[in-house]
Motif scaffolding. Structure first.
Motif, PDB file in Angstrom:
ATOM      1  N   PRO A  20       4.243-165.943  16.482  1.00 42.42           N
ATOM      2  CA  PRO A  20       3.250-165.365  16.080  1.00 42.42           C
ATOM      3  C   PRO A  20       2.158-164.320  16.919  1.00 42.42           C
ATOM      4  N   GLN A  21       2.527-164.279  18.006  1.00 47.41           N
ATOM      5  CA  GLN A  21       1.570-163.931  19.483  1.00 47.41           C
ATOM      6  C   GLN A  21       2.027-162.391  18.957  1.00 47.41           C
ATOM      7  N   LEU A  22       3.434-162.202  18.796  1.00 46.55           N
ATOM      8  CA  LEU A  22       3.355-160.420  18.358  1.00 46.55           C
ATOM      9  C   LEU A  22       2.627-159.971  16.894  1.00 46.55           C
ATOM     10  N   ARG A  23       2.719-161.229  16.047  1.00 51.49           N
ATOM     11  CA  ARG A  23       2.399-160.663  15.120  1.00 51.49           C
ATOM     12  C   ARG A  23       0.369-161.071  15.132  1.00 51.49           C
ATOM     13  N   GLY A  24      -0.188-161.884  15.902  1.00 46.82           N
ATOM     14  CA  GLY A  24      -2.083-161.271  15.880  1.00 46.82           C
ATOM     15  C   GLY A  24      -2.265-160.388  17.227  1.00 46.82           C
ATOM     16  N   ALA A  25      -1.302-159.710  17.930  1.00 46.05           N
ATOM     17  CA  ALA A  25      -1.417-158.624  18.404  1.00 46.05           C
ATOM     18  C   ALA A  25      -1.879-158.052  17.594  1.00 46.05           C
ATOM     19  N   LEU A  26      -0.550-157.375  17.206  1.00 48.37           N
ATOM     20  CA  LEU A  26      -0.704-156.262  15.480  1.00 48.37           C
ATOM     21  C   LEU A  26      -1.528-156.357  15.204  1.00 48.37           C
ATOM     22  N   HIS A  27      -1.876-157.559  14.143  1.00 50.77           N
ATOM     23  CA  HIS A  27      -3.296-157.731  13.389  1.00 50.77           C
ATOM     24  C   HIS A  27      -3.671-157.015  14.162  1.00 50.77           C
ATOM     25  N   ARG A  28      -4.660-157.383  15.382  1.00 51.31           N
ATOM     26  CA  ARG A  28      -5.536-156.978  16.466  1.00 51.31           C
ATOM     27  C   ARG A  28      -5.766-155.216  16.009  1.00 51.31           C
ATOM     28  N   ALA A  29      -4.988-155.217  16.822  1.00 55.48           N
ATOM     29  CA  ALA A  29      -5.188-153.902  17.052  1.00 55.48           C
ATOM     30  C   ALA A  29      -4.571-152.418  16.220  1.00 55.48           C
ATOM     31  N   THR A  30      -4.306-152.884  14.536  1.00 59.87           N
ATOM     32  CA  THR A  30      -3.663-151.783  13.856  1.00 59.87           C
ATOM     33  C   THR A  30      -4.662-151.660  13.116  1.00 59.87           C
ATOM     34  N   SER A  31      -5.796-153.232  12.795  1.00 60.81           N
ATOM     35  CA  SER A  31      -7.217-153.594  12.042  1.00 60.81           C
ATOM     36  C   SER A  31      -8.412-152.146  12.774  1.00 60.81           C
ATOM     37  N   LEU A  32      -8.593-152.543  14.109  1.00 59.37           N
ATOM     38  CA  LEU A  32      -9.138-152.072  14.664  1.00 59.37           C
ATOM     39  C   LEU A  32      -8.349-150.797  14.340  1.00 59.37           C
ATOM     40  N   PHE A  33      -7.635-150.228  14.668  1.00 65.56           N
ATOM     41  CA  PHE A  33      -7.581-148.599  14.756  1.00 65.56           C
ATOM     42  C   PHE A  33      -7.584-148.007  13.507  1.00 65.56           C
ATOM     43  N   GLY A  34      -7.225-148.933  12.215  1.00 69.24           N
ATOM     44  CA  GLY A  34      -7.424-148.099  10.529  1.00 69.24           C
ATOM     45  C   GLY A  34      -9.005-148.395  10.580  1.00 69.24           C
ATOM     46  N   VAL A  35     -10.158-148.949  11.154  1.00 62.79           N
ATOM     47  CA  VAL A  35     -11.149-149.234  10.950  1.00 62.79           C
ATOM     48  C   VAL A  35     -11.675-148.163  11.157  1.00 62.79           C
ATOM     49  N   ARG A  36     -11.348-148.466  12.708  1.00 63.99           N
ATOM     50  CA  ARG A  36     -11.836-146.474  13.479  1.00 63.99           C
ATOM     51  C   ARG A  36     -11.334-145.107  12.652  1.00 63.99           C
ATOM     52  N   ARG A  37      -9.974-145.471  12.081  1.00 62.92           N
ATOM     53  CA  ARG A  37     -10.019-143.853  11.934  1.00 62.92           C
ATOM     54  C   ARG A  37     -10.839-143.438  10.084  1.00 62.92           C
ATOM     55  N   ARG A  38     -10.775-145.068   9.567  1.00 69.17           N
ATOM     56  CA  ARG A  38     -12.082-144.147   8.428  1.00 69.17           C
ATOM     57  C   ARG A  38     -13.158-143.595   8.938  1.00 69.17           C
ATOM     58  N   GLU A  39     -14.014-144.848  10.039  1.00 67.16           N
ATOM     59  CA  GLU A  39     -15.296-144.347   9.739  1.00 67.16           C
ATOM     60  C   GLU A  39     -15.112-143.182  10.524  1.00 67.16           C
ATOM     61  N   ALA A  40     -14.432-142.367  11.238  1.00 67.48           N
ATOM     62  CA  ALA A  40     -14.124-141.334  12.128  1.00 67.48           C
ATOM     63  C   ALA A  40     -13.687-140.464  11.048  1.00 67.48           C
ATOM     64  N   ALA A  41     -12.722-140.156  10.031  1.00 68.53           N
ATOM     65  CA  ALA A  41     -13.181-139.391   8.831  1.00 68.53           C
ATOM     66  C   ALA A  41     -13.521-139.004   8.183  1.00 68.53           C
ATOM     67  N   SER A  42     -14.798-140.255   7.608  1.00 75.90           N
ATOM     68  CA  SER A  42     -15.690-140.225   7.145  1.00 75.90           C
ATOM     69  C   SER A  42     -16.381-139.279   7.587  1.00 75.90           C
ATOM     70  N   GLY A  43     -16.951-139.006   8.570  1.00 80.76           N
ATOM     71  CA  GLY A  43     -17.734-138.498   9.504  1.00 80.76           C
ATOM     72  C   GLY A  43     -17.738-137.154   9.782  1.00 80.76           C
TER      73      GLY A  43
END
Ligand code: SF4
Length: 492
Positions: A20-43
């Motif tokens: 669960p520790q690994l999945r938590g770390a992955l979830h936080r990081a990949t979600s953040l990267f995903g949001v940032r990618r969408r915002e940057a691309a939409s600019g």
């Protein structure tokens, strides 16, 4: 030390899912990267256009790669670089070790290089008694932990802040703190001393420009400038596919790569290196060696269907978007290249037999294709590789394909399925037959014993039922319902 291999992917994935520790770390990081990618691309209003242009440039380069390689080599050498050609990992490691030994090097500082991870350069240098130290913070962390990278651009993505604090305290003897600024200062102090003492700097290459012989390295920490300019000798290991024809092409990739990778509008440091320093007062190395690495890439280049794999610019966006990677992380893939693109590249580079489970590590949802800045059709490539695995060695083509282990049972099952699906009468009969047979196991509209029976008796079917509910077949098929409804409306 992390010893996972692609051959044990299923077991690796199960172990990762239970952490669960690994999945938590992955979830936080990949979600953040995903949001940032969408915002940057939409600019960028011309994002889709840029993606198409980038893909067209890569297609052109790969189609005429021989010409561009010659042009790049000639221009780089004219600027003072020495070009070396390596057919495989052993040759590439041999060149680096020879150059190091000829110069009595004891310490090599490294950074920003997936290619050197691919060829296991650190182990080759250590076997020669030469210390190899990673200088990118994420790579330094995993080197201290004795692990391999778990993400293309964020090698320590799987580690929590607490784990890194623990690691630093244990390995560097510092006071335990999970203050990121303090941890970074600690790493910087250790690394600065090593930069000053290093004999050779080794780096990867993001892009090579055929027109000028320039190499471009992107990063956010500034460590690569120290790696490439403090030591007297710089060795750059570059996959042969990393070329773009013209300097102006970089403009497109410099917009796409940082936005897709980290969501940045621009990477903090963009080091453009053309040859060696000309005057004593110039910055830069006295010797620049560029090792052009094949290691299976020309096999991918030879066939149009697999050629597009080489268009990858290693941004990592497909990893962040992939529902499989998000749950299991990079180590489960047992390869330096994880995630959707890793599932495509690893079997092609290292052989289908060694990585036959990887093309199946996908739901084929298409999220990777949606986010890829160079529009690589990863699901199509995964299906192609699955076909190679199923069809086995009778297919003409690459040596990787010749190694493929046929999945006869699967092939037989799909032949039978195709035969039934293309014959309406067989299809109807099979439905009736299954409905009759299921009476043996269905009680009150629910399947009783059959799930357990399938798991015990039929391992191929159990692979499906172990993670899904098996439902009873409807008492009336769609066709029967259609005939009834159609009949009624015709009568009315
Ligand atoms: S396949 Fe596309 S999305 Fe994935 S790392 Fe390569 S360029 Fe990025």
């Amino acid at each position: 030390m992390n010893h996972l291999t692609s051959e044990t992917f299923d077991a690796n994935a199960r172990a990762a899912l239970a952490n669960p520790q690994l999945r938590g770390a992955l979830h936080r990081a990949t979600s953040l990267f995903g949001v940032r990618r969408r915002e940057a691309a939409s600019g960028l209003s011309n994002w889709e256009e840029l993606r198409s242009q980038a893909r067209a440039i890569k297609d052109e380069t790969l189609l005429h790669l021989d010409c561009y390689l010659e042009r790049f080599a000639a221009n780089a050498e004219a600027a003072g670089a020495r070009l070396h050609w390596a057919r495989d990992a052993a040759e590439a490691n041999g060149i680096v070790c020879r150059l190091a030994k000829e110069r009595n090097a004891r310490l090599v500082v490294k950074g920003k290089s997936m290619a050197t991870e691919e060829i296991h350069l650190n182990a080759a240098l250590e076997a020669e008694g030469i210390e190899a130290l990673e200088t990118d913070l994420g790579e330094y962390i995993i080197q201290l932990a004795g692990e391999t990278p778990s993400h293309i651009i964020a090698p320590a993505i799987h580690k929590t802040r607490g784990q890194i604090a623990e690691l630093f305290s244990e390995r560097l003897g510092t006071d335990r703190t999970d203050d990121i600024a303090k941890l970074t200062v600690t790493a910087r102090q250790v690394l600065r001393e090593k930069f000053a003492a290093a004999d050779i700097g080794v780096s990867g290459v993001n892009f090579g420009v055929a027109e000028t012989g320039t190499i471009l390295i992107l990063e956010n920490e500034g460590n690569i400038r120290l790696t490439t300019s403090l030591p007297r000798i710089h060795i750059a290991v570059m996959g042969i596919e990393k070329l773009v024809p013209r300097f102006a092409d970089l403009d497109i990739f410099l917009k796409l790569l940082p936005r897709s990778g980290t969501g940045q509008q621009i990477t903090s440091y963009q080091s453009l290196l053309t040859g060696t320093k000309r005057r004593e007062s110039d910055e830069g190395p006295e010797e620049l060696h560029i090792i052009m690495l094949d290691n299976g890439r020309s096999r991918m280049l030879a066939r149009p269907v697999t050629r597009q794999s080489l268009a990858c610019i290693r941004c990592g966006a497909c990893l962040n978007a992939c529902p499989v990677y998000q749950q299991i992380g990079g180590h489960a893939y047992g390869s330096v290249y994880p995630g959707p693109i890793g599932a495509v590249i690893t079997p092609q580079l290292f052989g289908l037999r060694k990585a036959a489970q990887l093309p199946y590590a996908s739901s084929l949802c298409g999220a990777c294709r949606e986010v890829c800045p160079v529009k690589i059709d990863i699901p199509a490539l995964l299906l192609h590789l699955r076909t190679q695995i199923t069809e086995g060695p009778k297919q003409e083509g690459t040596s990787a394909e010749q190694e493929a282990k046929p999945r006869r049972l699967e092939r037989l099952a799909f032949k039978f399925w195709a035969a039934v699906m293309t014959r309406p009468r067989w299809y109807e009969l099979s439905g009736r037959l299954l409905r009759t047979l299921q009476r043996l196991v269905v009680r009150d509209g629910k399947i009783g014993r059959v799930d357990g029976v399938l798991r015990k008796m039929f391992p191929p079917l159990a692979a499906w039922t172990s993670a899904r509910d098996l439902r009873p077949i409807e008492s009336r098929t769609f066709r029967e319902q259609w005939r009834r409804t159609n009949g009624r409306s015709n009568n009315s």
